[in-house]
Design an enzyme around this catalytic site. Structure first.
Site, PDB file in Angstrom:
ATOM      1  N   ARG A  56      19.233 -36.851 -49.067  1.00 36.23           N
ATOM      2  CA  ARG A  56      19.540 -36.246 -50.195  1.00 36.23           C
ATOM      3  C   ARG A  56      20.662 -36.607 -50.947  1.00 36.23           C
ATOM      4  NH1 ARG A  56      19.546 -30.472 -49.713  1.00 36.23           N
ATOM      5  NH2 ARG A  56      17.734 -30.542 -48.915  1.00 36.23           N
TER       6      ARG A  56
ATOM      7  N   ARG B 221      16.626 -22.654 -46.013  1.00 37.60           N
ATOM      8  CA  ARG B 221      15.500 -23.432 -46.787  1.00 37.60           C
ATOM      9  C   ARG B 221      14.982 -24.377 -45.798  1.00 37.60           C
ATOM     10  NH1 ARG B 221      18.228 -25.349 -52.231  1.00 37.60           N
ATOM     11  NH2 ARG B 221      16.947 -27.215 -51.502  1.00 37.60           N
TER      12      ARG B 221
ATOM     13  N   ARG C 230      23.552 -22.781 -46.380  1.00 41.79           N
ATOM     14  CA  ARG C 230      22.935 -21.989 -47.423  1.00 41.79           C
ATOM     15  C   ARG C 230      21.987 -21.060 -47.018  1.00 41.79           C
ATOM     16  NH1 ARG C 230      22.095 -26.299 -52.085  1.00 41.79           N
ATOM     17  NH2 ARG C 230      20.732 -27.354 -50.518  1.00 41.79           N
TER      18      ARG C 230
ATOM     19  N   ARG D 140      18.867 -35.667 -63.270  1.00 36.01           N
ATOM     20  CA  ARG D 140      19.393 -36.608 -62.088  1.00 36.01           C
ATOM     21  C   ARG D 140      19.145 -37.926 -62.201  1.00 36.01           C
ATOM     22  NH1 ARG D 140      17.717 -32.627 -56.884  1.00 36.01           N
ATOM     23  NH2 ARG D 140      19.146 -31.017 -57.314  1.00 36.01           N
TER      24      ARG D 140
ATOM     25  N   LYS E  15      26.749 -25.825 -57.907  1.00 36.71           N
ATOM     26  CA  LYS E  15      26.183 -25.561 -59.235  1.00 36.71           C
ATOM     27  C   LYS E  15      25.776 -24.309 -59.611  1.00 36.71           C
ATOM     28  CE  LYS E  15      23.487 -29.208 -58.888  1.00 36.71           C
ATOM     29  NZ  LYS E  15      23.731 -29.862 -57.648  1.00 36.71           N
TER      30      LYS E  15
END
Length: 270
Positions: free
Chosen positions: A216, A205, A161, A127, A50
């Site tokens: 998640r 992260r 990531r 969300r 996204k």
């Protein structure tokens, strides 16, 4: 569309707050924006891309990119009471309460309205059903694009990531090359590698570990269907399946967006 008072009552019920409190909180935002700023919404699970695609679309069309994740990470770094509460929820792999997210988004939209933003692309919001219903009361949503990708690929991408703590840009070191199967198409997604100057500053992260990522995704999927239904009933939902990297997906994505929504029409006419 539901009457605003009814929507606010539903939002308050889902968020666990009193309707009159939510009414008061929304008043400045509605007054400032008056539904005059058109918006697009990018939906999709963590790792689907996204942020990557939203930033490129926003740059291509000259509109504002508002990342819910960036808003959250910014407030987490601010040693405020809200920032500490947000950090606790995020690090446990859970979604933030609607009241927290609405506070962050309303503040950002007010700031953008004062700067004269002509359109916004929302990345990672809403969300929950309550957030989606609330958004429709104070923003002119042109299109909600629902991005999707195979879950095994999502997990691999989340774990790969990386963020450059020097320049702030995001990268992904996963190299995905899966052949087609009887039930799924081939997926080829080369890594989004950083320039050499960023290599020494890359960091992962803290919540990008397998256990938290898996949790998640489970939480996301449990919340996703009601959100999709809100936008489907509003007539603005469009599904978009990703099977390739940026060079293959981005042209398809732009074509889908340019087929729907006044933001591109206004930009092309300018």
């Amino acid at each position: 569309m539901l009457q605003r008072a009814k929507v606010i009552a539903q939002v308050a019920q889902h968020a666990g707050i009193k309707p009159d409190i939510l009414q008061e909180a929304l008043k400045p935002t509605v007054t400032a924006i008056q539904r005059s700023v058109p918006s697009w919404v990018f939906l999709g699970p963590p790792g689907v891309g996204k942020g990557t695609y939203a930033s490129r679309v926003a740059d291509a069309l000259g509109i504002a990119h508002i990342s819910a994740g960036d808003l959250v990470r910014t407030v987490m770094k601010e040693q405020t009471e809200l920032g500490r509460k947000v950090a606790t929820v995020v690090n446990e792999g859970n979604l933030l309460p609607d009241s927290y997210v609405l506070q962050l988004l309303q503040k950002r939209l007010q700031e953008g309205a004062r700067r004269g933003e002509e359109g916004v692309l929302l990345d990672g919001f809403p969300r929950t059903r309550a957030q989606a219903e609330s958004l429709l009361t104070f923003s002119d949503v042109q299109l909600a694009l629902n991005l999707s990708l195979r879950e095994d690929v999502l997990i691999a991408k989340c774990l790969a990531r990386r963020n450059c703590k020097e320049c702030g840009k995001n990268f992904n070191v996963a190299d995905i090359d899966l052949p087609a199967s009887p039930t799924a198409p081939a997926i080829k997604m080369p890594p989004l590698m950083p320039p050499s100057g960023c290599m020494a500053y890359l960091e992962r992260r803290s919540d990008d570990n397998f256990t938290t990522v898996k949790r998640r995704l489970e939480v996301y999927h449990s919340e996703a269907k009601p959100v999709e239904e809100v936008f489907r009933q509003a007539g603005v939902l469009k599904d978009f399946h990703i099977t390739g990297g940026i060079s293959e997906t981005f042209p398809r994505l732009l074509a889908a967006l340019q087929a729907r929504g006044s933001i591109t029409e206004e930009k092309q006419a300018a």
